[in-house]
Scaffold this motif. Structure first.
Motif, PDB file in Angstrom:
ATOM      1  N   ARG A 105      56.048  86.359   4.591  1.00  0.00           N
ATOM      2  CA  ARG A 105      54.649  86.109   4.245  1.00  0.00           C
ATOM      3  C   ARG A 105      53.849  85.626   5.452  1.00  0.00           C
ATOM      4  O   ARG A 105      52.702  86.025   5.662  1.00  0.00           O
TER       5      ARG A 105
ATOM      6  N   ALA B 171      50.528  86.508   7.861  1.00  0.00           N
ATOM      7  CA  ALA B 171      50.493  87.938   7.580  1.00  0.00           C
ATOM      8  C   ALA B 171      49.897  88.225   6.208  1.00  0.00           C
ATOM      9  O   ALA B 171      49.119  89.172   6.041  1.00  0.00           O
ATOM     10  N   GLU B 172      50.270  87.414   5.194  1.00  0.00           N
ATOM     11  CA  GLU B 172      49.728  87.567   3.851  1.00  0.00           C
ATOM     12  C   GLU B 172      49.976  86.287   3.072  1.00  0.00           C
ATOM     13  O   GLU B 172      50.889  85.531   3.363  1.00  0.00           O
ATOM     14  N   HIS B 173      49.125  86.021   2.088  1.00  0.00           N
ATOM     15  CA  HIS B 173      49.327  84.857   1.242  1.00  0.00           C
ATOM     16  C   HIS B 173      50.460  85.143   0.256  1.00  0.00           C
ATOM     17  O   HIS B 173      50.730  86.285  -0.091  1.00  0.00           O
ATOM     18  N   GLY B 174      51.086  84.062  -0.201  1.00  0.00           N
ATOM     19  CA  GLY B 174      52.163  84.225  -1.164  1.00  0.00           C
ATOM     20  C   GLY B 174      53.260  83.219  -0.935  1.00  0.00           C
ATOM     21  O   GLY B 174      53.197  82.388  -0.024  1.00  0.00           O
TER      22      GLY B 174
ATOM     23  N   ASN C 201      52.448  80.168   1.412  1.00  0.00           N
ATOM     24  CA  ASN C 201      51.540  80.373   2.538  1.00  0.00           C
ATOM     25  C   ASN C 201      50.118  80.415   1.981  1.00  0.00           C
ATOM     26  O   ASN C 201      49.672  81.429   1.454  1.00  0.00           O
TER      27      ASN C 201
ATOM     28  N   VAL D   5      46.659  87.727  14.033  1.00  0.00           N
ATOM     29  CA  VAL D   5      47.112  86.983  12.849  1.00  0.00           C
ATOM     30  C   VAL D   5      46.564  85.566  12.902  1.00  0.00           C
ATOM     31  O   VAL D   5      46.749  84.854  13.888  1.00  0.00           O
TER      32      VAL D   5
END
Length: 388
Positions: A99, A55-58, A50, A374
């Motif tokens: 993620r 929601a979050e990078h990773g 991502n 988001v």
């Protein structure tokens, strides 16, 4: 209340034993297997990152391994009208949806890491009548609400309309007991109906295999009819209706005891005489009771092309759009929710020989989780798949 068990639960240990036995069979020389016996392996390893929004990078790296044995009565000098099928599923890796925070499931291999018996069914074909009957532990989506061309894509919604999948029916990653009767004539007109345990698995026990039809599970019933014509210029049109009884809570927390919905699906294949390469178009539409479900309707569409790159006739490219709409019942109790989540997928499956493929994939998720807080997500990755 004492629970009535129609079938004893299998433990994770027994699943692993069957898994190891099938692995040994698959490793054997296929030429030694008699007519009517087929053993196959399919392993897919995904890696996605991502890179923006969500929601979050990773990254995440779901994987799935199917070890399958199919035996028909030719193995016993019979007609081949009787078939026994066993599929053991192994799931591993890490989540990418965690993620991104998406609702539709951008990777159709992602699930709780475990090993389980996924399918174990018996089928009898009445070939003269165009009729078949299948009984046992089986995947609803293997027969119902499915399109060949949509199967290229990695986003889960293209495999199974989420307006149906949201009720927790007998399909990936956990199937259950069911019975299906299917009829098709020479013109391709078909009618099929299925009855399944309404609650797959065992609540609070996500690992291993649990097959039991308990009081309170309810029943899932599906009917589908349409026409399916094979060939380079073939097509499929189908319409289905489903009903589930059994207690559940709607998005507002009210206790309900029935649920229902409708869906439509269609695809058309075109031979190379039109654009110089074979291509297909498909569409999916689904709707569910808006007062009882998170998703009240779904729309999906896409196109696939074969042999776009000269000298690579077995490669397939595709672009698809999947949009799931949130019901007012859900939005009323979910702060900051938007009307819908939409996924756009661009993919290319490159085939190398008979046993390996590599599939780069890009997905753009608009309003992940249908939440205004988001940001839209860009997800890039690939699937490597080995079949034998």
């Amino acid at each position: 209340m004492q629970r009535k068990r129609l079938c004893r639960s299998f433990s994770a240990t027994s699943s692993l034993l069957v898994f190891n036995v099938l692995a040994g069979l698959t490793a054997a020389n296929a030429a030694t297997l008699s007519p009517g016996v087929d053993v196959s392996l399919d392993f897919a390893q995904d890696y996605f990152n991502n890179v923006s929004g969500g929601a979050e990078h990773g990254s995440g790296s779901p994987s799935a391994l199917h070890l399958t044995t199919t035996v028909d009565s030719r193995a016993l000098q019979g007609s081949g009208n009787d078939v026994v099928h066993l599929d053991v599923l192994g799931l591993g890796g890490t989540s990418i949806s965690a993620r991104v925070g998406d609702l539709q499931g951008l990777d159709n291999n992602e699930a709780t890491n475990t090993v389980r018996v996924f399918e174990a069914w018996y089928q009898h074909d009445f070939k003269a009548q165009g009729l078949s009957v299948r009984l046992g532990v089986q995947d609803y989506n293997a027969l119902f609400d499915t399109l060949d061309s949509a199967g290229l894509f990695i986003n889960s919604s293209f495999g199974l309309d989420p307006s149906v999948g949201q009720v927790g029916l007998s399909t990936f990653p956990e199937s259950t007991l069911g019975g299906v009767m299917r009829w098709q004539n020479d013109a391709g007109i078909y009618v099929m109906g299925g009855v399944y345990d309404g609650t797959p698995g065992l609540a609070g026990h996500p690992y291993g295999t649990h097959v039991e039809w308990r009081q309170g599970d309810g029943t899932f019933i599906n009917l589908e009819a349409g026409v399916q014509v094979s060939g380079d210029d073939g097509y499929k049109l189908g319409v289905g209706a489903w009903h589930r009884d059994g207690d559940f809570e709607d998005p507002k927390g009210n206790l309900r005891n029935s649920n229902q919905g409708l869906y439509f699906l269609g695809e058309k294949h075109f031979s190379s005489r039109y654009l110089g390469v074979p291509f297909s178009l498909f569409t999916q539409l689904g709707g569910a009771d808006a007062s009882r479900n998170t998703f009240d309707h779904y729309m999906g569409a896409g196109m696939t092309f074969s042999g776009l790159v000269p000298g690579r006739p077995d490669d397939t490219a595709g672009f698809g759009i999947a949009r799931v709409h949130l019901s007012n019942a859900y939005r009323d109790v979910t702060a900051g929710s938007t009307q819908a989540e939409t996924a756009y997928e661009l993919t290319y499956q490159a085939v190398f020989g008979d046993h390996f493929s590599l599939q780069p994939d890009i997905q753009y998720i608009q309003s992940p989780g249908a939440l205004s807080s988001v940001d839209d997500a860009w997800v890039v990755g690939a699937r490597a798949e080995v079949t034998w």
